[in-house]
Design a protein around this motif. Structure first.
Motif, PDB file in Angstrom:
ATOM      1  N   GLN A 179      -5.006 -17.014 -42.696  1.00 27.31           N
ATOM      2  CA  GLN A 179      -5.480 -17.355 -41.002  1.00 27.31           C
ATOM      3  C   GLN A 179      -6.687 -18.075 -41.045  1.00 27.31           C
ATOM      4  OE1 GLN A 179      -7.540 -13.958 -39.385  1.00 27.31           O
ATOM      5  NE2 GLN A 179      -6.646 -12.592 -40.959  1.00 27.31           N
ATOM      6  N   LEU A 180      -6.786 -19.193 -40.218  1.00 23.49           N
ATOM      7  CA  LEU A 180      -7.804 -20.056 -39.634  1.00 23.49           C
ATOM      8  C   LEU A 180      -8.125 -20.091 -38.216  1.00 23.49           C
ATOM      9  CD1 LEU A 180      -9.274 -22.786 -40.720  1.00 23.49           C
ATOM     10  CD2 LEU A 180      -7.147 -23.995 -39.845  1.00 23.49           C
ATOM     11  N   HIS A 181      -9.313 -19.825 -38.214  1.00 20.97           N
ATOM     12  CA  HIS A 181      -9.974 -20.112 -36.805  1.00 20.97           C
ATOM     13  C   HIS A 181     -10.968 -21.078 -36.744  1.00 20.97           C
ATOM     14  CE1 HIS A 181      -8.834 -15.782 -35.945  1.00 20.97           C
ATOM     15  NE2 HIS A 181      -8.658 -15.824 -37.261  1.00 20.97           N
ATOM     16  N   PHE A 182     -11.084 -21.546 -35.742  1.00 19.13           N
ATOM     17  CA  PHE A 182     -12.010 -23.010 -35.552  1.00 19.13           C
ATOM     18  C   PHE A 182     -12.489 -23.099 -34.030  1.00 19.13           C
ATOM     19  CE2 PHE A 182      -7.743 -24.458 -35.451  1.00 19.13           C
ATOM     20  CZ  PHE A 182      -7.568 -25.273 -34.404  1.00 19.13           C
ATOM     21  N   LEU A 183     -13.545 -23.489 -33.897  1.00 20.96           N
ATOM     22  CA  LEU A 183     -14.253 -23.827 -32.493  1.00 20.96           C
ATOM     23  C   LEU A 183     -14.756 -25.468 -32.689  1.00 20.96           C
ATOM     24  CD1 LEU A 183     -15.008 -23.127 -29.696  1.00 20.96           C
ATOM     25  CD2 LEU A 183     -16.997 -22.106 -30.804  1.00 20.96           C
ATOM     26  N   ASP A 184     -14.279 -26.027 -31.864  1.00 27.52           N
ATOM     27  CA  ASP A 184     -14.759 -27.345 -31.907  1.00 27.52           C
ATOM     28  C   ASP A 184     -15.546 -27.805 -30.665  1.00 27.52           C
ATOM     29  OD1 ASP A 184     -13.464 -28.876 -34.130  1.00 27.52           O
ATOM     30  OD2 ASP A 184     -11.400 -28.188 -33.067  1.00 27.52           O
ATOM     31  N   LEU A 185     -16.409 -28.676 -30.828  1.00 29.30           N
ATOM     32  CA  LEU A 185     -17.352 -29.205 -29.493  1.00 29.30           C
ATOM     33  C   LEU A 185     -17.506 -30.785 -29.831  1.00 29.30           C
ATOM     34  CD1 LEU A 185     -18.980 -28.881 -26.901  1.00 29.30           C
ATOM     35  CD2 LEU A 185     -21.003 -28.267 -28.455  1.00 29.30           C
ATOM     36  N   GLU A 186     -17.242 -31.417 -28.969  1.00 25.02           N
ATOM     37  CA  GLU A 186     -17.211 -33.002 -28.968  1.00 25.02           C
ATOM     38  C   GLU A 186     -17.714 -33.663 -27.799  1.00 25.02           C
ATOM     39  OE1 GLU A 186     -14.407 -35.253 -31.787  1.00 25.02           O
ATOM     40  OE2 GLU A 186     -13.788 -36.236 -29.796  1.00 25.02           O
ATOM     41  N   TRP A 187     -18.697 -34.522 -27.793  1.00 23.59           N
ATOM     42  CA  TRP A 187     -18.993 -35.313 -26.754  1.00 23.59           C
ATOM     43  C   TRP A 187     -18.702 -36.805 -26.925  1.00 23.59           C
ATOM     44  CZ3 TRP A 187     -24.540 -37.983 -26.326  1.00 23.59           C
ATOM     45  CH2 TRP A 187     -24.568 -38.577 -25.003  1.00 23.59           C
ATOM     46  N   ARG A 188     -17.894 -37.295 -25.874  1.00 20.59           N
ATOM     47  CA  ARG A 188     -17.488 -38.604 -26.027  1.00 20.59           C
ATOM     48  C   ARG A 188     -18.288 -39.517 -24.959  1.00 20.59           C
ATOM     49  NH1 ARG A 188     -11.543 -35.792 -25.549  1.00 20.59           N
ATOM     50  NH2 ARG A 188     -11.503 -35.141 -27.611  1.00 20.59           N
ATOM     51  N   LYS A 189     -18.952 -40.600 -25.351  1.00 20.43           N
ATOM     52  CA  LYS A 189     -19.811 -41.271 -24.358  1.00 20.43           C
ATOM     53  C   LYS A 189     -19.520 -42.837 -24.671  1.00 20.43           C
ATOM     54  CE  LYS A 189     -23.259 -42.482 -21.792  1.00 20.43           C
ATOM     55  NZ  LYS A 189     -23.183 -42.418 -20.395  1.00 20.43           N
ATOM     56  N   TYR A 190     -19.238 -43.428 -23.414  1.00 18.65           N
ATOM     57  CA  TYR A 190     -18.906 -44.735 -23.466  1.00 18.65           C
ATOM     58  C   TYR A 190     -20.275 -45.691 -22.825  1.00 18.65           C
ATOM     59  CZ  TYR A 190     -14.206 -44.546 -25.037  1.00 18.65           C
ATOM     60  OH  TYR A 190     -13.163 -44.475 -25.715  1.00 18.65           O
ATOM     61  N   PHE A 191     -20.939 -46.793 -23.375  1.00 16.83           N
ATOM     62  CA  PHE A 191     -21.763 -47.388 -22.768  1.00 16.83           C
ATOM     63  C   PHE A 191     -21.487 -48.580 -22.461  1.00 16.83           C
ATOM     64  CE2 PHE A 191     -21.821 -47.290 -27.729  1.00 16.83           C
ATOM     65  CZ  PHE A 191     -21.597 -48.632 -27.780  1.00 16.83           C
ATOM     66  N   THR A 192     -20.278 -49.042 -22.610  1.00 17.71           N
ATOM     67  CA  THR A 192     -19.614 -50.190 -21.765  1.00 17.71           C
ATOM     68  C   THR A 192     -17.982 -49.618 -21.385  1.00 17.71           C
ATOM     69  OG1 THR A 192     -18.661 -51.252 -23.700  1.00 17.71           O
ATOM     70  CG2 THR A 192     -20.869 -51.675 -23.297  1.00 17.71           C
ATOM     71  N   ASN A 193     -17.492 -50.612 -20.884  1.00 18.79           N
ATOM     72  CA  ASN A 193     -15.855 -50.335 -20.351  1.00 18.79           C
ATOM     73  C   ASN A 193     -15.227 -50.241 -21.709  1.00 18.79           C
ATOM     74  OD1 ASN A 193     -16.518 -50.430 -17.771  1.00 18.79           O
ATOM     75  ND2 ASN A 193     -16.032 -52.418 -17.288  1.00 18.79           N
ATOM     76  N   ARG A 194     -15.500 -50.604 -22.929  1.00 20.09           N
ATOM     77  CA  ARG A 194     -14.880 -50.733 -24.008  1.00 20.09           C
ATOM     78  C   ARG A 194     -15.252 -49.925 -25.283  1.00 20.09           C
ATOM     79  NH1 ARG A 194     -10.735 -55.682 -24.827  1.00 20.09           N
ATOM     80  NH2 ARG A 194      -9.665 -55.732 -22.814  1.00 20.09           N
ATOM     81  N   MET A 195     -16.552 -49.817 -25.200  1.00 24.92           N
ATOM     82  CA  MET A 195     -17.351 -49.508 -26.373  1.00 24.92           C
ATOM     83  C   MET A 195     -17.924 -47.788 -26.327  1.00 24.92           C
ATOM     84  SD  MET A 195     -16.865 -51.605 -28.785  1.00 24.92           S
ATOM     85  CE  MET A 195     -18.137 -50.942 -30.059  1.00 24.92           C
ATOM     86  N   GLY A 196     -17.650 -47.062 -27.326  1.00 23.74           N
ATOM     87  CA  GLY A 196     -18.465 -45.863 -26.776  1.00 23.74           C
ATOM     88  C   GLY A 196     -18.489 -45.045 -28.348  1.00 23.74           C
ATOM     89  N   PHE A 197     -18.923 -43.894 -28.353  1.00 27.19           N
ATOM     90  CA  PHE A 197     -19.128 -43.224 -29.538  1.00 27.19           C
ATOM     91  C   PHE A 197     -19.040 -41.730 -29.286  1.00 27.19           C
ATOM     92  CE2 PHE A 197     -23.177 -42.937 -27.420  1.00 27.19           C
ATOM     93  CZ  PHE A 197     -23.344 -41.678 -27.202  1.00 27.19           C
ATOM     94  N   ALA A 198     -18.787 -40.924 -30.448  1.00 30.10           N
ATOM     95  CA  ALA A 198     -18.460 -39.507 -30.044  1.00 30.10           C
ATOM     96  C   ALA A 198     -19.424 -38.611 -31.321  1.00 30.10           C
ATOM     97  CB  ALA A 198     -17.016 -39.164 -30.470  1.00 30.10           C
ATOM     98  N   LEU A 199     -19.989 -37.537 -30.879  1.00 27.60           N
ATOM     99  CA  LEU A 199     -20.528 -36.762 -31.738  1.00 27.60           C
ATOM    100  C   LEU A 199     -19.961 -35.194 -31.679  1.00 27.60           C
ATOM    101  CD1 LEU A 199     -24.362 -37.190 -30.414  1.00 27.60           C
ATOM    102  CD2 LEU A 199     -23.169 -38.561 -32.624  1.00 27.60           C
ATOM    103  N   PHE A 200     -19.768 -34.640 -32.865  1.00 32.15           N
ATOM    104  CA  PHE A 200     -18.769 -33.607 -32.932  1.00 32.15           C
ATOM    105  C   PHE A 200     -19.378 -32.360 -33.923  1.00 32.15           C
ATOM    106  CE2 PHE A 200     -16.786 -36.774 -35.395  1.00 32.15           C
ATOM    107  CZ  PHE A 200     -16.747 -36.172 -36.535  1.00 32.15           C
ATOM    108  N   GLY A 201     -19.148 -31.229 -33.677  1.00 35.08           N
ATOM    109  CA  GLY A 201     -19.209 -30.290 -34.710  1.00 35.08           C
ATOM    110  C   GLY A 201     -18.157 -29.187 -34.636  1.00 35.08           C
TER     111      GLY A 201
END
Length: 261
Positions: A179-201
């Motif tokens: 068995q496998l359990h997981f909890l994801d949290l991810e923030w997706r942020k764009y600073f222009t119309n095309r470019m962005g980043f993500a932080l996750f845990g």
């Protein structure tokens, strides 16, 4: 215990699958489905030679599966490709038996492969994902996901869950269990119309029983960051480049054309 020796399982795996699915809308937000999957895996490596002092040779398992599937979904997402709000819950059960045409090997008493017969077990897969815009637009989105994959019945070692299939930052076979359990949290942020980043845990747990899954040995954490590049300004499709760190210095790089979840 499912993770007694990280890296023991699935270190040289060749696999593939074909899946057909039919879904029916049961209500405005609920969908039911029936499916069939044919899959194979060869050279499922068991690295016994890595066990110090055991004096054992490596073994390799093969399997071919024909799996009837039953699924149920609840979906309130505003977009299937890049959701900014809504909830998506899915539950899927795969049934595996030699009566359906499956063939699989397991380890015999002498730790050599033997073909199984007269078996029936199932794998239940549940995921619940919630999306919320932090600024009212697609430019800043918080995504959270809980997932659970549980083997029901006498699941052979070649069908155990690999943490790397659902948790970024790990290699094949490093942490496995029924068995496998997981909890994801991810923030997706764009600073222009095309470019962005993500932080996750991710907080993951893997093992064979509840006691060893939700223990210090069963804890499989991960964290990372990534770059997002939109293909078109008006379409929510982006190249994804992620770097993730896992337990004990594990690390992996990922590329994709859609979000991880």
């Amino acid at each position: 215990m499912g993770i007694g020796h990280p890296g023991l399982f699935g270190t040289d795996l060749n696999m593939g699958y074909v899946q057909g699915f039919a879904k029916r809308k049961l209500s405005s937000r609920i969908y039911g489905g029936l499916g069939l999957e044919w899959s194979f895996a060869g050279k499922y490596q068991l690295a016994f030679s890595d066990l110090e002092g055991a004096g054992m040779e490596d073994q390799s398992l093969t399997l071919t599966l024909v799996q009837p599937i039953v699924s149920l979904e609840y979906d309130t997402r505003d977009n299937l490709v890049y959701p900014t709000k809504g909830l998506f819950i899915t539950n899927q059960t795969n049934f595996i038996s030699d009566a359906f045409g499956s063939t699989l090997e397991s380890l015999g008493a002498d730790l050599h492969p033997v073909e199984q017969s007269d078996y029936f077990f199932a794998k239940n897969i549940t995921r619940a994902t919630f999306y919320a815009s932090l600024d009212g637009t697609w430019r800043s989105v918080l995504a959270t996901r809980y997932g659970m994959r549980v083997g029901l019945g006498d699941v052979p070692v070649s069908m155990w869950e690999n943490a790397n299939n659902w948790i970024r930052g790990y290699r094949e076979g490093r942490f496995t269990g029924k068995q496998l359990h997981f909890l994801d949290l991810e923030w997706r942020k764009y600073f222009t119309n095309r470019m962005g980043f993500a932080l996750f845990g991710t907080a993951g747990f893997v093992g064979n029983s509840l006691d060893d899954t939700f223990s210090a040995d069963g804890f499989v954490p991960a964290a990372g960051a990534g770059l997002r590049i939109r293909v078109l300004r008006t379409k929510p499709v982006a190249f994804r480049f992620d770097f993730a760190l896992g337990r004990n210095g594990e690390k992996s790089v990922y590329f994709g054309l859609t979000e991880y979840f």
